[in-house]
Scaffold this motif. Structure first.
Motif, PDB file in Angstrom:
ATOM      1  N   ASN A   1      -3.395  -2.416 -11.903  1.00 20.66           N
ATOM      2  CA  ASN A   1      -4.835  -2.245 -11.736  1.00 20.66           C
ATOM      3  C   ASN A   1      -5.208  -1.443 -10.488  1.00 20.66           C
ATOM      4  O   ASN A   1      -6.383  -1.224 -10.242  1.00 20.66           O
ATOM      5  CB  ASN A   1      -5.533  -3.616 -11.697  1.00 20.66           C
ATOM      6  N   VAL A   2      -4.236  -0.996  -9.720  1.00 23.76           N
ATOM      7  CA  VAL A   2      -4.526  -0.300  -8.464  1.00 23.76           C
ATOM      8  C   VAL A   2      -3.967   1.111  -8.523  1.00 23.76           C
ATOM      9  O   VAL A   2      -2.830   1.319  -8.948  1.00 23.76           O
ATOM     10  CB  VAL A   2      -3.915  -1.072  -7.268  1.00 23.76           C
TER      11      VAL A   2
ATOM     12  N   ASP B   1      -7.777   2.049  -5.045  1.00 19.60           N
ATOM     13  CA  ASP B   1      -8.928   1.656  -5.840  1.00 19.60           C
ATOM     14  C   ASP B   1      -8.483   0.734  -6.958  1.00 19.60           C
ATOM     15  O   ASP B   1      -7.412   0.933  -7.540  1.00 19.60           O
ATOM     16  CB  ASP B   1      -9.587   2.913  -6.447  1.00 19.60           C
ATOM     17  N   HIS B   2      -9.309  -0.250  -7.239  1.00 15.26           N
ATOM     18  CA  HIS B   2      -9.069  -1.151  -8.375  1.00 15.26           C
ATOM     19  C   HIS B   2      -9.727  -0.523  -9.610  1.00 15.26           C
ATOM     20  O   HIS B   2     -10.933  -0.266  -9.591  1.00 15.26           O
ATOM     21  CB  HIS B   2      -9.699  -2.518  -8.116  1.00 15.26           C
TER      22      HIS B   2
ATOM     23  N   ARG C   1       0.845  -1.200   0.000  1.00 13.30           N
ATOM     24  CA  ARG C   1       0.000   0.000   0.000  1.00 13.30           C
ATOM     25  C   ARG C   1       0.881   1.251   0.000  1.00 13.30           C
ATOM     26  O   ARG C   1       0.654   2.191  -0.762  1.00 13.30           O
ATOM     27  CB  ARG C   1      -0.906  -0.027   1.233  1.00 13.30           C
TER      28      ARG C   1
ATOM     29  N   ASN D   1     -13.216   6.815  -3.987  1.00 16.62           N
ATOM     30  CA  ASN D   1     -13.331   5.364  -3.995  1.00 16.62           C
ATOM     31  C   ASN D   1     -14.792   4.954  -3.830  1.00 16.62           C
ATOM     32  O   ASN D   1     -15.287   4.077  -4.547  1.00 16.62           O
ATOM     33  CB  ASN D   1     -12.462   4.762  -2.894  1.00 16.62           C
TER      34      ASN D   1
ATOM     35  N   GLN E   1      -7.720  -7.634 -10.745  1.00 19.33           N
ATOM     36  CA  GLN E   1      -6.708  -8.184  -9.841  1.00 19.33           C
ATOM     37  C   GLN E   1      -6.112  -7.065  -8.976  1.00 19.33           C
ATOM     38  O   GLN E   1      -6.139  -5.898  -9.356  1.00 19.33           O
ATOM     39  CB  GLN E   1      -5.574  -8.817 -10.663  1.00 19.33           C
ATOM     40  N   THR E   2      -5.548  -7.458  -7.855  1.00 24.86           N
ATOM     41  CA  THR E   2      -4.835  -6.512  -6.996  1.00 24.86           C
ATOM     42  C   THR E   2      -3.376  -6.551  -7.422  1.00 24.86           C
ATOM     43  O   THR E   2      -2.570  -7.292  -6.863  1.00 24.86           O
ATOM     44  CB  THR E   2      -5.016  -6.880  -5.504  1.00 24.86           C
ATOM     45  N   THR E   3      -3.066  -5.761  -8.461  1.00 28.97           N
ATOM     46  CA  THR E   3      -1.731  -5.722  -9.042  1.00 28.97           C
ATOM     47  C   THR E   3      -1.331  -4.276  -9.287  1.00 28.97           C
ATOM     48  O   THR E   3      -2.179  -3.369  -9.277  1.00 28.97           O
ATOM     49  CB  THR E   3      -1.683  -6.479 -10.392  1.00 28.97           C
ATOM     50  N   TRP E   4      -0.034  -4.078  -9.548  1.00 28.81           N
ATOM     51  CA  TRP E   4       0.470  -2.743  -9.852  1.00 28.81           C
ATOM     52  C   TRP E   4      -0.325  -2.092 -10.982  1.00 28.81           C
ATOM     53  O   TRP E   4      -0.591  -0.891 -10.955  1.00 28.81           O
ATOM     54  CB  TRP E   4       1.935  -2.802 -10.283  1.00 28.81           C
TER      55      TRP E   4
ATOM     56  N   ARG F   1     -12.729  -5.638  -8.420  1.00 29.49           N
ATOM     57  CA  ARG F   1     -12.576  -7.074  -8.144  1.00 29.49           C
ATOM     58  C   ARG F   1     -13.849  -7.834  -8.484  1.00 29.49           C
ATOM     59  O   ARG F   1     -13.799  -8.979  -8.934  1.00 29.49           O
ATOM     60  CB  ARG F   1     -12.184  -7.275  -6.685  1.00 29.49           C
TER      61      ARG F   1
END
Length: 189
Positions: A125-126, A110-111, A87, A134, A120-123, A115
């Protein structure tokens, strides 16, 4: 840039700036600092060279030493190639700024592709977002709600994070550190 020098300085107010063997800080944000005890221990273990000193002395019954203000490692520590996906590093990549409105308060992430829609929770997409944005974006795609981020997310390099970290100097910068911090920034005419 303001330089604060507390007088008289207690040992606790005398952190040592830690430089790699190439005389660059190990990190900029957070700035690579050691407490006075760790700096002295490293000196006695012959792991560092003392580059600069404070005027503050520490004493024992048989010993007296000025506290180091800048030390360099004797052995080069190779920086990691890829920063950890945390984070804090997402916030640092985005310069602690909501990518939707520019706010710097109450930050979260924020994605872009929610989701709930397979994101995905990746560099890639966040992004950093304030709580208001948000909540407003919710589980919509950015184009569906007209909330495009100021910068598209990407996986930063360690260099990218160091560059961004330079924009957030710590509250305390000792004058002896200035020759080793920000040495490659553009000078004012």
């Amino acid at each position: 840039m303001t330089v604060h020098v507390p007088l008289p300085a207690s040992p606790e107010a005398c952190p040592a700036l830690v430089l790699n063997a190439d005389y660059r800080p190990l990190s900029y944000y957070p700035l690579s600092l050691w407490g006075w005890q760790d700096a002295i221990k490293a000196v006695f273990l012959d792991r560092v060279n003392i580059i600069s000193y404070y005027d503050t002395l520490v004493r024992s019954p048989s010993f007296e030493m000025r506290l180091p203000s800048v030390v360099s490692l004797k052995t080069y520590v190779k920086p990691s190639r890829q920063p950890a996906f945390t984070r804090f590093n997402v916030f640092l990549r985005d310069r602690f700024t909501c990518q939707y409105c520019g706010n710097r308060e109450d930050l979260t992430f924020d994605h872009l592709i929610p989701r709930s829609k397979g994101g995905q929770t990746t560099w890639d997409n966040v992004v950093t977002a304030c709580s208001c944005c948000n909540l407003r974006k919710s589980d919509f795609l950015p184009r569906e709600i007209g909330m495009l981020p100021a910068a598209m997310p990407y996986q930063p390099s360690v260099h990218d994070l160091h560059q961004n970290g330079r924009h957030f100097p710590p509250n305390y910068l000792h004058e002896s550190w200035m020759d080793y911090l920000y040495w490659d920034t553009e000078l004012e005419p």
